[in-house]
Design an enzyme around this catalytic site. Sequence first.
Site, PDB file in Angstrom:
ATOM      1  N   VAL A  33      44.937  -6.380 -14.252  1.00  0.00           N
ATOM      2  CA  VAL A  33      44.078  -5.917 -13.003  1.00  0.00           C
ATOM      3  C   VAL A  33      45.053  -5.029 -12.137  1.00  0.00           C
ATOM      4  CG1 VAL A  33      43.106  -6.879 -10.789  1.00  0.00           C
ATOM      5  CG2 VAL A  33      42.893  -8.293 -12.944  1.00  0.00           C
ATOM      6  N   LYS A  34      44.334  -3.816 -11.889  1.00  0.00           N
ATOM      7  CA  LYS A  34      45.175  -2.898 -11.037  1.00  0.00           C
ATOM      8  C   LYS A  34      44.619  -2.515  -9.707  1.00  0.00           C
ATOM      9  CE  LYS A  34      46.447   2.071 -11.943  1.00  0.00           C
ATOM     10  NZ  LYS A  34      45.854   3.373 -12.834  1.00  0.00           N
ATOM     11  N   LEU A  35      45.465  -2.896  -8.781  1.00  0.00           N
ATOM     12  CA  LEU A  35      44.971  -2.939  -7.388  1.00  0.00           C
ATOM     13  C   LEU A  35      45.891  -1.812  -6.425  1.00  0.00           C
ATOM     14  CD1 LEU A  35      45.008  -6.904  -6.588  1.00  0.00           C
ATOM     15  CD2 LEU A  35      43.026  -5.548  -6.966  1.00  0.00           C
ATOM     16  N   THR A  42      44.030   3.050 -16.786  1.00  0.00           N
ATOM     17  CA  THR A  42      42.750   3.608 -16.218  1.00  0.00           C
ATOM     18  C   THR A  42      42.757   3.791 -14.877  1.00  0.00           C
ATOM     19  OG1 THR A  42      41.373   1.643 -16.393  1.00  0.00           O
ATOM     20  CG2 THR A  42      41.606   2.964 -18.298  1.00  0.00           C
ATOM     21  N   ALA A 101      42.504  -2.096 -15.722  1.00  0.00           N
ATOM     22  CA  ALA A 101      41.408  -1.894 -15.184  1.00  0.00           C
ATOM     23  C   ALA A 101      41.157  -2.149 -13.716  1.00  0.00           C
ATOM     24  CB  ALA A 101      40.317  -2.926 -15.905  1.00  0.00           C
TER      25      ALA A 101
END
Length: 228
Positions: A86-88, A27, A60
């Site tokens: 965790v998306k960075l 996402t 996310a």
Amino acid sequence: MKFFIDTADLDEIKQAESWGVLAGVTTNPSLYAKTGGKLADFEDHMVKICKLCEGLPVSAESQAKTTEGMIADGERLAALAPNIVVKLPICEESLPATHTLAKEGIRVNMTLVFSAPQALLAASAGARYISPFVGRFDDIGDDGIQQLATVVQCVKNYTYGYWDEEDGPEIITASVRTPNHVTQAALLGADIATVPFAALKKCLRHPLTDQGRERFDADWAKVTGEQA
């Protein structure tokens, strides 16, 4: 190659999961905004996705701008469900955040990757997943698949100490627009393609398949005496 679905739409995720091909979900803020979701509901929405895809990685994204904020976001998001990733975005602030989170055993998907040096830095910092974009290169008249080929070869040349050799980092082909993007990514050895649901449905279709089904239906109608 594994298929992820690139959406925050619960109905799309349910349908893709029912096909038996879904290996994960990605996402981003734009995809969440398309659902009409509000900030206050974001984490609950991510939990709902995680429950739909129990055991599958669900990315996310943090919108924090500082390293400290990214670490705090990462720790909070990872606590929501065991399958949260965790998306960075790749940047100066996110590398030390990724390094810290990886040491804590929190998986990071490094996104907005457009070059091999960016991908190598992400892998070295401890990213579990690296998401090079394809379609956005095509949008500016460049060759997104060639850029992907360079990233895949460079990253796969080496091993990294954060994850088991067989466990990462994995390359997620992102910004997928067409079935050909999926085909080329598979030929290059990319680990994953994250595909919008509309593009995923296109992967099912071929005009010769449609013609074949119509012919079989017509011939079977002759056998049964019914109209096709």
